[in-house]
Design a protein around this motif. Structure first.
Motif, PDB file in Angstrom:
ATOM      1  N   UNK A 121      28.865 -23.097 -17.129  1.00 21.44           N
ATOM      2  CA  UNK A 121      29.377 -21.719 -17.181  1.00 21.44           C
ATOM      3  C   UNK A 121      30.523 -21.541 -16.193  1.00 21.44           C
ATOM      4  N   UNK A 122      30.328 -22.161 -15.018  1.00 23.94           N
ATOM      5  CA  UNK A 122      31.393 -22.080 -14.003  1.00 23.94           C
ATOM      6  C   UNK A 122      32.644 -22.755 -14.535  1.00 23.94           C
ATOM      7  N   UNK A 123      32.449 -23.906 -15.178  1.00 28.21           N
ATOM      8  CA  UNK A 123      33.605 -24.618 -15.731  1.00 28.21           C
ATOM      9  C   UNK A 123      34.301 -23.746 -16.782  1.00 28.21           C
ATOM     10  N   UNK A 124      33.492 -23.088 -17.612  1.00 28.05           N
ATOM     11  CA  UNK A 124      34.068 -22.181 -18.616  1.00 28.05           C
ATOM     12  C   UNK A 124      34.882 -21.089 -17.947  1.00 28.05           C
ATOM     13  N   UNK A 125      34.335 -20.568 -16.855  1.00 29.37           N
ATOM     14  CA  UNK A 125      35.033 -19.514 -16.104  1.00 29.37           C
ATOM     15  C   UNK A 125      36.393 -20.015 -15.598  1.00 29.37           C
ATOM     16  N   UNK A 126      36.378 -21.210 -15.001  1.00 33.17           N
ATOM     17  CA  UNK A 126      37.627 -21.747 -14.440  1.00 33.17           C
ATOM     18  C   UNK A 126      38.640 -22.038 -15.539  1.00 33.17           C
ATOM     19  N   UNK A 127      38.142 -22.534 -16.670  1.00 39.23           N
ATOM     20  CA  UNK A 127      39.052 -22.819 -17.780  1.00 39.23           C
ATOM     21  C   UNK A 127      39.726 -21.532 -18.244  1.00 39.23           C
ATOM     22  N   UNK A 128      38.916 -20.484 -18.283  1.00 34.03           N
ATOM     23  CA  UNK A 128      39.456 -19.193 -18.694  1.00 34.03           C
ATOM     24  C   UNK A 128      40.584 -18.734 -17.747  1.00 34.03           C
ATOM     25  N   UNK A 129      40.452 -19.138 -16.485  1.00 31.51           N
ATOM     26  CA  UNK A 129      41.475 -18.751 -15.501  1.00 31.51           C
ATOM     27  C   UNK A 129      42.617 -19.757 -15.430  1.00 31.51           C
ATOM     28  N   UNK A 130      42.731 -20.613 -16.415  1.00 31.35           N
ATOM     29  CA  UNK A 130      43.907 -21.490 -16.494  1.00 31.35           C
ATOM     30  C   UNK A 130      43.762 -22.824 -15.782  1.00 31.35           C
ATOM     31  N   UNK A 131      42.547 -23.189 -15.378  1.00 37.83           N
ATOM     32  CA  UNK A 131      42.367 -24.482 -14.710  1.00 37.83           C
ATOM     33  C   UNK A 131      42.052 -25.567 -15.737  1.00 37.83           C
ATOM     34  N   UNK A 132      42.588 -26.773 -15.472  1.00 36.78           N
ATOM     35  CA  UNK A 132      42.170 -27.941 -16.252  1.00 36.78           C
ATOM     36  C   UNK A 132      41.016 -28.567 -15.489  1.00 36.78           C
ATOM     37  N   UNK A 133      39.906 -28.814 -16.165  1.00 33.45           N
ATOM     38  CA  UNK A 133      38.709 -29.254 -15.444  1.00 33.45           C
ATOM     39  C   UNK A 133      38.304 -30.654 -15.885  1.00 33.45           C
ATOM     40  N   UNK A 134      37.939 -31.491 -14.894  1.00 35.67           N
ATOM     41  CA  UNK A 134      37.359 -32.789 -15.222  1.00 35.67           C
ATOM     42  C   UNK A 134      35.999 -32.880 -14.533  1.00 35.67           C
ATOM     43  N   UNK A 135      35.116 -33.768 -15.024  1.00 34.83           N
ATOM     44  CA  UNK A 135      33.798 -33.918 -14.419  1.00 34.83           C
ATOM     45  C   UNK A 135      32.732 -33.278 -15.291  1.00 34.83           C
ATOM     46  N   UNK A 136      31.524 -33.160 -14.705  1.00 32.38           N
ATOM     47  CA  UNK A 136      30.451 -32.569 -15.493  1.00 32.38           C
ATOM     48  C   UNK A 136      29.900 -31.359 -14.767  1.00 32.38           C
ATOM     49  N   UNK A 137      28.789 -30.839 -15.261  1.00 33.37           N
ATOM     50  CA  UNK A 137      28.334 -29.585 -14.661  1.00 33.37           C
ATOM     51  C   UNK A 137      27.704 -29.765 -13.288  1.00 33.37           C
TER      52      UNK A 137
ATOM     53  N   UNK B 111      36.138 -31.210 -10.842  1.00 30.97           N
ATOM     54  CA  UNK B 111      37.406 -30.886 -10.197  1.00 30.97           C
ATOM     55  C   UNK B 111      38.205 -30.024 -11.152  1.00 30.97           C
ATOM     56  N   UNK B 112      38.886 -29.035 -10.606  1.00 29.51           N
ATOM     57  CA  UNK B 112      39.693 -28.167 -11.447  1.00 29.51           C
ATOM     58  C   UNK B 112      41.082 -28.043 -10.840  1.00 29.51           C
ATOM     59  N   UNK B 113      42.084 -28.149 -11.690  1.00 28.79           N
ATOM     60  CA  UNK B 113      43.471 -28.090 -11.205  1.00 28.79           C
ATOM     61  C   UNK B 113      44.251 -27.110 -12.057  1.00 28.79           C
ATOM     62  N   UNK B 114      45.014 -26.266 -11.383  1.00 24.91           N
ATOM     63  CA  UNK B 114      45.921 -25.393 -12.130  1.00 24.91           C
ATOM     64  C   UNK B 114      47.360 -25.781 -11.791  1.00 24.91           C
ATOM     65  N   UNK B 115      48.234 -25.720 -12.778  1.00 22.95           N
ATOM     66  CA  UNK B 115      49.651 -26.097 -12.616  1.00 22.95           C
ATOM     67  C   UNK B 115      49.780 -27.512 -12.088  1.00 22.95           C
ATOM     68  N   UNK B 116      49.098 -28.402 -12.751  1.00 23.97           N
ATOM     69  CA  UNK B 116      49.030 -29.777 -12.272  1.00 23.97           C
ATOM     70  C   UNK B 116      50.411 -30.409 -12.148  1.00 23.97           C
ATOM     71  N   UNK B 117      51.311 -30.090 -13.083  1.00 25.42           N
ATOM     72  CA  UNK B 117      52.579 -30.820 -13.119  1.00 25.42           C
ATOM     73  C   UNK B 117      53.685 -30.168 -12.292  1.00 25.42           C
ATOM     74  N   UNK B 118      53.332 -29.128 -11.551  1.00 23.05           N
ATOM     75  CA  UNK B 118      54.372 -28.432 -10.779  1.00 23.05           C
ATOM     76  C   UNK B 118      55.201 -29.368  -9.897  1.00 23.05           C
TER      77      UNK B 118
END
Ligand code: HEM
Lengths: 278, 458
Positions: free
Chosen positions: B129-145, B149-156
Motif C-alpha cells: 500500500x505504501x508503494x502504491x502511495x509513493x507511485x501515486x506521488x510520482x516515485x519509481x519504486x523497486x523492491x518488495x513490500x 527504494x523509491x526515486x523521483x526524477x531519476x534522470x534529472x
C-alpha cells in the motif's frame, strides 16, 4: 496617470510604507506580535496595487511594461506577489517582507518620480516576445529580490543568535538552515526565468533590430548579472558555499540586477535599449 | 607538469576563473567606449583628447573588446574547460541515475539521508500500500513490500549535461551566423523596385565570408506610418515579391526570405520636387528621400539652387515658430530655405501639391509625396541552431533545478509488537527543506491509506 490609478497607486504605496514601518518597529522594539498584522496590510496594499495596474490597463489599452515607472510598478508587483505567495505557503516566511516591503517602497517611489504619464503602445513594443521577455525579467527580479531578502534575514538572525540577549522577533524567521537553503532556491528560480528572459530578448531583438545580440549596455549588464548568478550556483553546488558567504553573494548580486533595470542610464549613455519609449 | 596543467584545465576552479574573467571583460566593454556604439566623430574626438590611452586600447583591441583576441582566447578556454569537465563527469552522472539496490538498503543506517522517521502502519495495510502511495506521488519504486527504494526524477542529473551542452549549440549557431553574415542598409521609396543589386545598399556594411548576399526582388507597394500623439505606433508597409505575392510588414515584423531579414528602421517623405523658372518651364525635378523625421534638417541641390528643409508632420505655428503638434501625418508641411552660391534667395513653407516662390519668380513645387523606408538587411545562417540552444538550455534548467532527484528507502518492520514503516529520504541540493517535504509527504499517507480500502470496496 488616470485619476483612479493615481488614487490606488498612492493607497498602495501608503500601505506598503505602513507595513515597512511596522516591520522596523517590530524589530527595533522587539515586538514580534506585530508581524502578522503587517502581512494583512501588505495584502490589502497588494489588492489596491492590482487595481492601480488594472486602471492603467483600462486607460492605456495594454499592460504596463515600459519606462521606469511601469517597470517599478510591475517589479514591485512581482516582488510583493512573490513575498505573499511564499508567506502563504509557509507562515515563517512572512518575515521576508521585512526586506522586500521597504525595497518596493523605494522602487515605486523612484518610479513615480520618473515618468508616470500614460503612453500608447509604441510600434517597437508590439510583439509577444516582449511579453515573455519583460515578464520573465520581472519574475527573475522578484526571485532574486527574495533571495537577497532571505540573505539579509539570515545574516540578521545569525548575528542576533550570537548576541547575549536575543530579539524575540527573530524567532518568527525560519531556522538558519532553512533560510540558507531558501536563498539558493530563490536564486535558482530567478536564474531559470533570467535565462528565458535573455533568450526571449535575443529573439525579439532579431525582429526589431535585425541582430539577436549587439553588446548593447543593457544586454551586457544582464549577461553579466546572469553570469554572476551562474557563478553563485556553481559556488554552491560544486564548492559547497553556504550560509554567510551565500547570503552575502545573494545580496551583492542583486545590485547588478538593479543596475540592469534602472541604473544603466546612469552608467552609460549609449544604449539602444529603451525601457523608455522613444 | 603536463599532467598538472591538464588537471587544472579540466577543473571547476578554472571554470569559475574563466566565467569571472569573461564577466570582467564584458564590464570593461561598458567602460571603454566601443566603436560599435560610438559614432566616428565622437571616436575621433576621443582619440584627439587622449591619444596615448587610445593607442594602448587599440593595440589590445579593447575598443572592439567583444571580438578582441583576449575574449576569443577566453571563450576558447571556456569551451575547452567545459568539454573536459563534462567528459570527466560522465561516469558520475551514470552513477547518479542508477536505481539504488533495495537489497542493500536499510533506512536506519543509510548514510547521507537527512530525513529519517518511522510511522505506525494501520492494521490491514501492508508495504505494498505504501508503494502504491509513493507511485501515486510520482516515485519509481523497486523492491518488495518488505524493503523498497523509491526515486523521483531519476534522470534529472542528465539535464546538467544537457544544459551545458546547449552552450555548444549556441556557440555553433553564433559562429555560423558570424561567418555567414551579410549586412547592408537599403532605402526604398514607395513604388521602387529592388532586385538585390549590391550597389544599392548604402552602406554595404558586411559581405558574408561563407555564402552569398540576399537573392531577393520586390517592390514597395505602400507605406503607412501610424502615430498616436508623439508615439509612433506602427509602420505598415506592403511589398510584392518577385512572384507578385503581397507581404505586410511592420516594426517587429520584418520581411524574411532567403535567410535574410529586412528590418524596418526608419521612414521619411520622398517628395517629387520640381523647380520651375519664372516662365513656368520645368528646369529640373527628382524624388528626394529626405532624412527629416525627428526635426533634423536635410539639404538637396537642384537647378543650381541649394535647398535646406525641415519637416513637420502635424504643422502648427506658435509665437511665429513652426512646430509639429504630434508625430501624426495630419498636416505635413516643409519649411524651406533656398540659397544660390551661399546667398539666401528665399524661404517659406511648402505643403504637398503646393509651391514656394523664390529668387524673383522661380518656384519649387511638390508634385507627389510618396514616403520612403530604410531597411537594415541581414542575411545569416545558423539561427535555428542558436534558438534550439536557447530552448534546450531553458528546458534543461527547469528539469535540473525544479525536478531534481528525490530518493526514499522504506522498510516495514515489527518494533515493540507493532508494525511500523521506517523511512529515510534525501534530495539533491536541499537538506532541511527536503525534510519538510518528506515530512509533508508522509503526513499525507494515513489519509491515503484510509481512503484506499474504501475505494477498493467501492
Ligand atoms: C566552462 C564552463 C562550465 C563548466 C565546466 C561547468 C561545470 C559545471 C559543473 C561540474 C556543475 C555541477 C553539476 C553537478 O554537480 O550536478 C555545474 C552546475 C551548474 N552550472 Fe555550470 N559549468 C560551466 C559554465 C556554466 C555557465 C556559463 C553557467 C551559467 C551562467 C552555468 C550554470 C550552471 C548551473 C545553473 C548549474 C547547476 C545545475 C546542476 O546542478 O547541474 N555553468 N556546472
Amino acid at each position: 496617470m488616470s485619476n483612479w490609478e493615481t488614487i490606488f497607486f498612492w493607497i498602495t504605496l501608503i500601505a506598503y510604507t505602513l507595513a515597512a514601518g511596522g516591520y522596523i518597529y517590530a524589530f527595533v522594539f522587539k515586538n514580534p506580535r506585530f508581524l502578522p498584522k503587517m502581512t494583512w496590510i501588505i495584502s490589502a496594499g497588494f489588492i489596491t496595487h492590482n487595481i492601480a495596474i488594472g486602471a492603467r490597463y483600462a486607460a492605456q489599452g495594454h499592460l504596463p511594461w515600459a519606462g521606469d515607472y511601469e517597470s517599478a510598478m510591475m517589479g514591485g508587483w512581482f516582488i510583493i506577489g512573490g513575498t505573499l505567495y511564499v508567506a502563504w505557503r509557509n507562515k515563517a516566511l512572512q518575515s521576508l517582507a521585512v526586506v522586500t516591503a521597504p525595497l518596493v517602497v523605494i522602487l515605486m517611489g523612484y518610479g513615480f518620480m520618473r515618468n508616470p504619464e500614460l503612453t500608447p503602445m509604441a510600434a517597437s513594443l508590439k510583439t509577444y516576445w516582449l511579453y515573455i521577455h519583460v515578464y520573465f525579467a520581472q519574475l527573475a527580479f522578484g526571485a532574486y529580490a527574495l533571495a537577497a531578502a532571505a540573505g539579509v534575514l539570515y545574516l540578521l538572525k545569525r548575528r542576533n543568535a550570537a548576541q547575549g540577549a536575543p530579539n524575540a522577533a527573530f524567532e518568527r524567521f525560519p531556522s538558519l538552515d532553512r533560510l540558507d537553503e531558501l536563498i539558493f532556491r530563490y536564486i535558482v528560480f530567478g536564474f531559470i526565468t533570467d535565462t528565458i528572459m535573455i533568450a526571449a530578448g535575443a529573439i525579439w531583438a532579431k525582429d526589431l533590430w535585425g541582430s539577436y545580440w549587439s553588446w548593447d549596455p543593457v544586454e551586457t549588464w544582464s549577461l553579466v548579472s546572469w553570469l554572476i548568478y551562474g557563478i553563485s550556483i556553481h559556488l554552491r553546488v560544486t564548492f559547497g558555499w553556504r550560509e554567510k558567504r551565500l547570503a552575502w553573494l545573494a545580496i551583492i548580486a542583486l545590485s547588478t540586477v538593479i543596475i540592469t533595470f534602472f541604473g544603466v542610464n546612469f552608467v552609460v549613455d549609449t544604449s539602444m535599449h529603451f525601457f523608455n519609449v522613444r | 607538469m603536463f599532467n598538472k596543467i591538464y588537471k587544472y584545465l579540466g577543473s571547476t576552479r578554472f571554470t569559475l576563473l574563466l566565467i569571472s574573467l569573461l564577466a570582467v571583460m564584458f564590464l570593461a566593454g561598458l567602460w571603454i567606449p566601443q566603436e560599435s556604439l560610438l559614432n566616428q566623430q565622437l571616436s575621433a574626438q576621443w582619440e584627439a583628447k587622449s591619444p596615448k590611452v587610445f593607442a594602448i586600447l587599440r593595440v589590445l583591441h579593447f575598443t572592439t573588446i567583444y571580438t578582441s583576441p583576449i575574449i576569443i582566447a577566453l571563450w576558447f578556454l571556456f569551451f575547452l574547460n567545459l568539454s573536459l569537465v563534462m567528459w570527466q563527469r560522465l561516469p558520475l552522472i551514470r552513477r547518479r541515475i542508477e536505481l539504488p539496490d533495495p537489497k542493500r538498503s536499510d533506512p536506519e543506517n543509510a548514510p547521507g539521508f537527512s530525513f529519517k522517521k518511522s510511522y505506525p502502519l494501520p492494521a490491514e495495510t501492508s508495504g505494498s500500500d505504501v508503494i502504491g502511495f509513493l507511485k501515486k506521488r510520482g516515485f519509481a519504486v523497486s523492491g518488495d513490500q518488505q524493503v523498497f527504494c523509491a526515486v523521483r526524477n531519476r534522470f534529472a542529473p542528465i539535464a546538467f549535461g544537457l544544459f551545458h551542452l546547449s552552450f555548444f549549440l549556441i556557440l555553433l549557431g553564433g559562429l555560423t551566423s558570424v561567418y555567414s553574415k551579410f549586412y547592408g542598409v537599403l532605402e526604398l521609396a514607395q513604388g521602387e523596385v529592388f532586385n538585390g543589386e549590391l550597389e544599392r545598399y548604402k552602406p554595404l556594411g558586411m559581405m558574408p565570408k561563407i555564402g552569398s548576399p540576399p537573392n531577393v526582388s520586390f517592390v514597395i507597394k505602400s507605406i503607412r506610418p501610424e502615430a498616436k500623439g508623439n508615439t509612433p505606433t506602427a509602420l505598415k508597409v506592403t511589398l510584392a515579391d518577385g512572384q507578385g505575392q503581397l507581404h505586410n510588414i511592420d516594426i517587429n515584423r520584418p520581411y524574411t526570405t532567403d535567410s535574410s531579414t529586412f528590418v524596418l528602421k526608419d521612414v521619411g517623405p520622398a517628395p517629387l520636387f520640381i523647380v520651375k523658372d519664372p516662365t513656368g518651364k520645368e528646369l529640373d525635378g527628382a524624388f528626394v528621400k529626405l532624412k527629416v523625421m525627428n526635426g533634423s534638417q536635410d539639404n538637396f541641390a537642384m537647378a543650381g539652387f541649394d535647398f535646406h528643409v525641415h519637416f513637420y508632420p502635424d504643422y502648427a505655428v506658435n509665437n511665429g515658430a513652426a512646430f509639429s503638434r504630434t508625430k501624426e501625418f495630419n498636416n505635413p508641411v516643409f519649411t524651406v530655405a533656398v540659397d544660390r552660391k551661399q546667398m539666401p534667395v528665399g524661404q517659406g513653407t511648402l505643403a504637398p501639391n503646393g509651391s514656394l516662390s523664390f529668387a524673383g519668380g522661380y518656384r519649387l513645387v511638390i508634385k507627389e509625396m510618396p514616403l520612403w523606408v530604410r531597411f537594415s538587411v541581414i542575411k545569416e545562417h545558423g539561427l535555428p541552431i542558436l534558438y534550439a540552444g536557447f530552448a534546450i538550455s531553458s528546458l534543461a534548467l527547469i528539469w535540473r533545478l525544479i525536478f531534481f532527484r528525490r530518493e526514499i528507502i522504506g522498510a516495514v518492520r515489527e518494533q515493540g509488537g507493532e508494525r511500523r514503516l521506517l523511512v529515510a529520504g534525501k534530495s539533491e541540493y536541499y537538506k532541511s527543506l527536503a525534510e519538510d517535504e518528506f515530512g509533508e509527504l508522509f503526513d499525507g499517507m494515513p489519509e491515503y491509506l484510509r481512503q484506499r480500502p474504501k475505494a477498493d470496496a467501492g
